[in-house]
Design an enzyme around this catalytic site. Structure first.
Site, PDB file in Angstrom:
ATOM      1  N   SER A 139       6.185   5.324  -8.906  1.00  0.00           N
ATOM      2  CA  SER A 139       6.338   6.172  -7.726  1.00  0.00           C
ATOM      3  C   SER A 139       7.567   7.070  -7.883  1.00  0.00           C
ATOM      4  O   SER A 139       7.659   7.845  -8.829  1.00  0.00           O
ATOM      5  CB  SER A 139       6.401   5.289  -6.477  1.00  0.00           C
ATOM      6  OG  SER A 139       6.303   6.048  -5.301  1.00  0.00           O
ATOM      7  N   GLU A 182      -4.548   6.377  -4.018  1.00  0.00           N
ATOM      8  CA  GLU A 182      -3.122   6.327  -3.705  1.00  0.00           C
ATOM      9  C   GLU A 182      -2.858   6.496  -2.206  1.00  0.00           C
ATOM     10  O   GLU A 182      -2.034   5.806  -1.605  1.00  0.00           O
ATOM     11  CB  GLU A 182      -2.383   7.442  -4.461  1.00  0.00           C
ATOM     12  CG  GLU A 182      -2.478   7.376  -5.964  1.00  0.00           C
ATOM     13  CD  GLU A 182      -1.397   6.526  -6.590  1.00  0.00           C
ATOM     14  OE1 GLU A 182      -0.537   5.998  -5.858  1.00  0.00           O
ATOM     15  OE2 GLU A 182      -1.417   6.382  -7.824  1.00  0.00           O
ATOM     16  N   HIS A 210      -1.720   3.035  -3.416  1.00  0.00           N
ATOM     17  CA  HIS A 210      -0.451   3.202  -4.106  1.00  0.00           C
ATOM     18  C   HIS A 210       0.260   1.849  -4.228  1.00  0.00           C
ATOM     19  O   HIS A 210       0.373   1.098  -3.258  1.00  0.00           O
ATOM     20  CB  HIS A 210       0.416   4.159  -3.295  1.00  0.00           C
ATOM     21  CG  HIS A 210       1.710   4.548  -3.938  1.00  0.00           C
ATOM     22  ND1 HIS A 210       1.785   5.416  -5.011  1.00  0.00           N
ATOM     23  CD2 HIS A 210       2.998   4.207  -3.651  1.00  0.00           C
ATOM     24  CE1 HIS A 210       3.049   5.598  -5.337  1.00  0.00           C
ATOM     25  NE2 HIS A 210       3.804   4.863  -4.538  1.00  0.00           N
TER      26      HIS A 210
END
Length: 519
Positions: A220, A340, A438
């Site tokens: 991330s 995500e 995600h």
């Protein structure tokens, strides 16, 4: 709202779905007797802990505490210490607030009070043998505002068991690390990471690591910052291979990146300068950010903390530099999850507030061709407008840039390009409608499906065969430079990780990417 104060012990507390706190780094069965492992770095000697054949050395400073005269300045070398430093517990964490309630059940926060948080943690096999070991350096995510290397999900023992020296890094977050101020270097948090990587090159041999075989891995925001480092002309001085998981490949223009800084300055009644922000306690900056962010929508494009183009850390937009040839000598493993957006839009309920009109207006504003939306609808006939919009946003932020990046390195005319491997994580969690959201891949990559952090996202029954396959591939890339599937080429092979353990898809869902704007 900054959340509860940490209890007064050195290990801090982890806060998650239950709201209860548990000590971090105080697991039972860890040896802390006279047989504890020892090592010596340039700043002094350290004493760690040993468990199940793994030595851990925690909270070793790679830079001086960024407070006082060093606040809002580039990282300075750590001070030396006398005697043997206790490296048996995680150290202080960067100032931050817990995640908002909708996400707190999935994303816990570790809070450990203290100023000395520019530190690294090292896991290494107790029986290291004579040959130096491959090194993996992990940079955590958290939207540049949250996160800590002390989360249970990031325990490096699983990699150390495979003969890897695992190092995790902490860095400045929020305005302390990413404020955009006229008289402050931009992207201080990235400069922190560069200092940490130079520390690893210098010092990792003390823990059995090979300073010539360093792989970085970021997730991330951690992948975003590592992308910025990969794009620097001197990237090869810092690391030899890179793993980039679910991270944007771009930085924002300075004026856009400065929006959060300006909003915080306005709310606190200070000038957006070093003197103005230095007059405010870190906790006040964190609280102001939390209040401003609380009124923002995941789809509204409000102010946020972001990398800013400009300065030594991010002189150019990283993706532009990479497409022009930066970092091509460094092998890269890169990818994303297939859904995500679900972590950000499903728990908050935002996915259900998107109408067909919202989708149409968003498509026009982003200059997305109607055929792209039609391609998504053909493949997802039961999807809501919010799910379609979330998927398009995922593609614009991640899948399309990843494809462009990989294509640029696979060009047959580029003789010096190192291989690139692309993956997509597709296993769908049964928890809370998260699907392949995600962060869902982390429990599998770390082979830690039984940790509380992984269970919160994926439930107690994640397929171990998938964890075996992903962890084995990451280990192979770190040790041998090849994760075990076909490298990127004009055929666009993507390793699709699902419950079957993984298979190759060629140019998957390309009709959803064709025509997406490149900016």
């Amino acid at each position: 709202m900054t959340g509860p104060t940490s209890p007064p012990h050195s290990a801090g507390a982890v806060r998650g779905a239950s709201g209860r706190s548990r000590p971090a780094g105080t697991e039972s069965g860890i040896s802390r007797d006279a047989d504890a492992p020892h090592a010596a770095v340039s700043s002094g000697a350290v004493r760690g802990v040993s468990e199940d054949g793994i030595d851990r050395f925690l909270a070793i400073p790679y830079a001086a505490p960024p407070v006082g005269e060093r606040r809002f300045r580039p990282p300075a070398p750590p001070g030396a210490w006398d005697g043997e430093r206790d490296a048996s517990a995680f150290g202080a964490t960067a100032p931050q607030a817990p995640y908002p309630p909708a996400l707190a059940g999935y994303l816990p926060t570790v809070e450990v009070a203290g100023d000395d948080f520019l530190t690294v943690n090292v896991w290494t096999p107790a029986d290291r043998g004579a040959e130096p070991l491959a090194v993996l350096v992990f940079v955590h995510g958290g939207a540049l505002t949250r996160g800590s290397a002390a989360l249970t999900a990031y325990d490096g023992a699983s990699f150390a068991r495979h003969g890897i020296v695992f190092v995790s890094v902490q860095y400045r977050l929020g305005q302390e690390g990413f404020a955009v101020l006229d008289d402050v270097p931009q992207n201080l948090g990235v400069l922190d990471q560069e200092a940490a990587l130079r520390w690893v090159r210098r010092e990792v041999a003390a823990f059995g690591g090979d300073p010539a075989r360093i792989t970085v891995m970021g997730h991330s925001a951690g992948a975003n910052t590592l992308t910025a480092l990969l794009a620097l002309p001197h990237a090869a001085e810092l690391f030899d291979r890179a793993i980039l998981q679910s991270g944007p490949l771009v930085a924002h223009k300075r004026d856009k990146a400065a929006r959060m800084t300006r909003e915080i300055a306005k709310r606190l009644g200070v000038e957006p300068t070093r003197a103005g922000f230095d007059s405010v306690a870190p906790s006040e900056l964190v609280q102001a950010h939390a209040l401003i962010s609380a009124g923002a929508s995941p789809l509204g494009g409000g102010p946020s903390v972001a990398l800013a183009v400009g300065g030594d850390a991010v002189p150019l937009n990283p993706l532009d530099a990479l497409l022009a040839g930066a970092g091509r000598g460094i092998p890269v493993l890169i990818g994303s999850t297939s859904e995500e957006y679900r972590l950000w839009l499903v728990p908050s309920g935002a996915v259900n507030r998107v109408t067909r009109l919202t989708l149409a207006l968003a498509r026009l504003a982003a200059r997305v061709p109607a055929r792209v939306v039609r391609a998504h609808r053909r493949r997802r006939s039961a999807a809501s407008p919010g799910e379609i919009l979330g998927q398009v946003v995922t593609d614009m932020l991640l899948r399309a840039p990843i494809t462009r990046f990989a294509d640029s390195r696979a060009d047959a005319a580029v003789a010096d390009a190192s291989p690139t491997w692309v993956y997509e994580f597709r296993w769908r969690s049964p928890v809370g409608g998260l699907g392949a959201a995600h962060g869902m891949e982390l429990g599998f990559v770390f082979d830690g499906l039984g940790t509380a952090d992984a269970i919160a996202l994926g439930g107690p029954d994640g397929p171990q065969a998938l964890a075996d396959a992903m962890h084995r591939a990451w280990v192979a890339f770190v040790v041998d430079g090849n994760p075990g599937w076909e490298a990127w080429s004009r055929r666009r092979p993507v390793q699709a990780f699902d419950a079957d353990g993984g298979h190759i898809d060629y140019a998957p869902r390309q009709d959803e990417l064709d025509g997406l704007p490149t900016r």
